[in-house]
Design a protein around this motif. Structure first.
Motif, PDB file in Angstrom:
ATOM      1  N   THR A   3     107.381  -5.057 -10.489  1.00 37.58           N
ATOM      2  CA  THR A   3     107.284  -4.761  -9.064  1.00 37.58           C
ATOM      3  C   THR A   3     105.816  -4.620  -8.654  1.00 37.58           C
ATOM      4  OG1 THR A   3     107.353  -2.360  -9.345  1.00 37.58           O
ATOM      5  CG2 THR A   3     109.473  -3.516  -9.179  1.00 37.58           C
ATOM      6  N   GLU A   4     105.598  -4.728  -7.365  1.00 34.53           N
ATOM      7  CA  GLU A   4     104.253  -4.532  -6.821  1.00 34.53           C
ATOM      8  C   GLU A   4     103.750  -3.128  -7.133  1.00 34.53           C
ATOM      9  OE1 GLU A   4     103.394  -4.658  -2.375  1.00 34.53           O
ATOM     10  OE2 GLU A   4     103.181  -6.770  -2.986  1.00 34.53           O
ATOM     11  N   LYS A   5     104.648  -2.142  -7.019  1.00 29.71           N
ATOM     12  CA  LYS A   5     104.284  -0.745  -7.297  1.00 29.71           C
ATOM     13  C   LYS A   5     103.866  -0.569  -8.759  1.00 29.71           C
ATOM     14  CE  LYS A   5     104.308   3.765  -6.212  1.00 29.71           C
ATOM     15  NZ  LYS A   5     104.190   4.449  -7.491  1.00 29.71           N
ATOM     16  N   GLU A   6     104.538  -1.233  -9.673  1.00 28.67           N
ATOM     17  CA  GLU A   6     104.175  -1.130 -11.086  1.00 28.67           C
ATOM     18  C   GLU A   6     102.781  -1.695 -11.329  1.00 28.67           C
ATOM     19  OE1 GLU A   6     108.331  -1.319 -13.599  1.00 28.67           O
ATOM     20  OE2 GLU A   6     107.703  -3.122 -12.546  1.00 28.67           O
ATOM     21  N   LEU A   7     102.458  -2.787 -10.668  1.00 29.55           N
ATOM     22  CA  LEU A   7     101.114  -3.353 -10.794  1.00 29.55           C
ATOM     23  C   LEU A   7     100.077  -2.402 -10.217  1.00 29.55           C
ATOM     24  CD1 LEU A   7     101.479  -7.168  -9.942  1.00 29.55           C
ATOM     25  CD2 LEU A   7     100.855  -6.149 -12.142  1.00 29.55           C
ATOM     26  N   GLU A   8     100.359  -1.848  -9.050  1.00 36.76           N
ATOM     27  CA  GLU A   8      99.431  -0.902  -8.426  1.00 36.76           C
ATOM     28  C   GLU A   8      99.165   0.290  -9.344  1.00 36.76           C
ATOM     29  OE1 GLU A   8     101.412   0.191  -4.859  1.00 36.76           O
ATOM     30  OE2 GLU A   8     101.227  -1.795  -3.944  1.00 36.76           O
TER      31      GLU A   8
END
Length: 203
Positions: A3-8
């Motif tokens: 997910t985008e959140k995991e990358l962030e």
């Protein structure tokens, strides 16, 4: 799928871990370290995400644009620097590039990241319907010393840099978000403060 959140979260943790490690080694803040330390720590944290993906460092720009179906027939702009290299590339499990991460140390103003912002915007705006590249992260460490109210003043400095970046990015018909690591800026004496910051640029 990551997910985008995991990358962030992984990117911010990489910056934070860089600060912690360098302070342990040298008793100095991260701004005195080489930038590649942050790059490696970020890549390391992304690699720990337990999902199918690849992470590479210092990949050639033209090569990545070609593999992501973003190259097309048009001339690659000078600000994209076809012969240059992206600091970090995150790949889909199917072998196509998903996101680029440009890393900067000791950011004090928009000028410090301007070329990276231009490169990311131009990258995302190439062959938008075909390209597998979906996100660009401007990831940076920032610190400063003030007479007092260091936390508030550093926050204001970050916001000022973000607004200048946002003005440029939105003019390129792209979206941008500001993400700061939880509880940052860190300030221990009301004079010195630091933070881990992401400007997320996407279509």
């Amino acid at each position: 799928m990551i997910t985008e959140k995991e990358l962030e979260d992984a990117i911010l943790l990489g910056i934070v871990n860089s600060q912690k490690s360098y302070f342990e080694w040298s008793n100095e803040w991260l701004s005195f370290s080489p930038e590649y330390l942050i790059t490696v720590k970020i890549a390391e944290e992304i690699s720990k995400i337990n999902k199918n993906k690849f992470v590479t460092l210092e990949d050639n720009v033209e090569y990545i644009l070609n593999l992501s179906k973003a190259k097309g027939r048009g001339k690659i702009s000078n600000s994209t620097r076809a012969n240059g290299r992206y600091d970090i590339v995150v790949w889909w499990a199917n072998g196509h590039p998903r996101a680029v991460v440009e890393v900067k140390n000791s950011v004090r103003n928009f000028k410090k990241i301007e070329e990276d912002v231009k490169r990311v915007c131009n990258t995302l705006n190439r062959k938008t319907t075909d390209s597998t590249l979906k996100q660009g992260f401007i990831a940076f460490y920032i610190d400063n010393t003030y007479v007092n109210n260091a936390r508030e003043k550093l926050n204001n400095q970050i916001e000022n840099i973000f607004q200048q970046t946002k003005f440029f990015v939105t003019n390129q018909k792209l979206k941008i978000e500001l993400i700061i690591y939880e509880n940052h800026p860190i300030c221990e004496d009301d004079k010195n403060a630091y933070a881990a910051v992401i400007f997320l640029i996407k279509k």
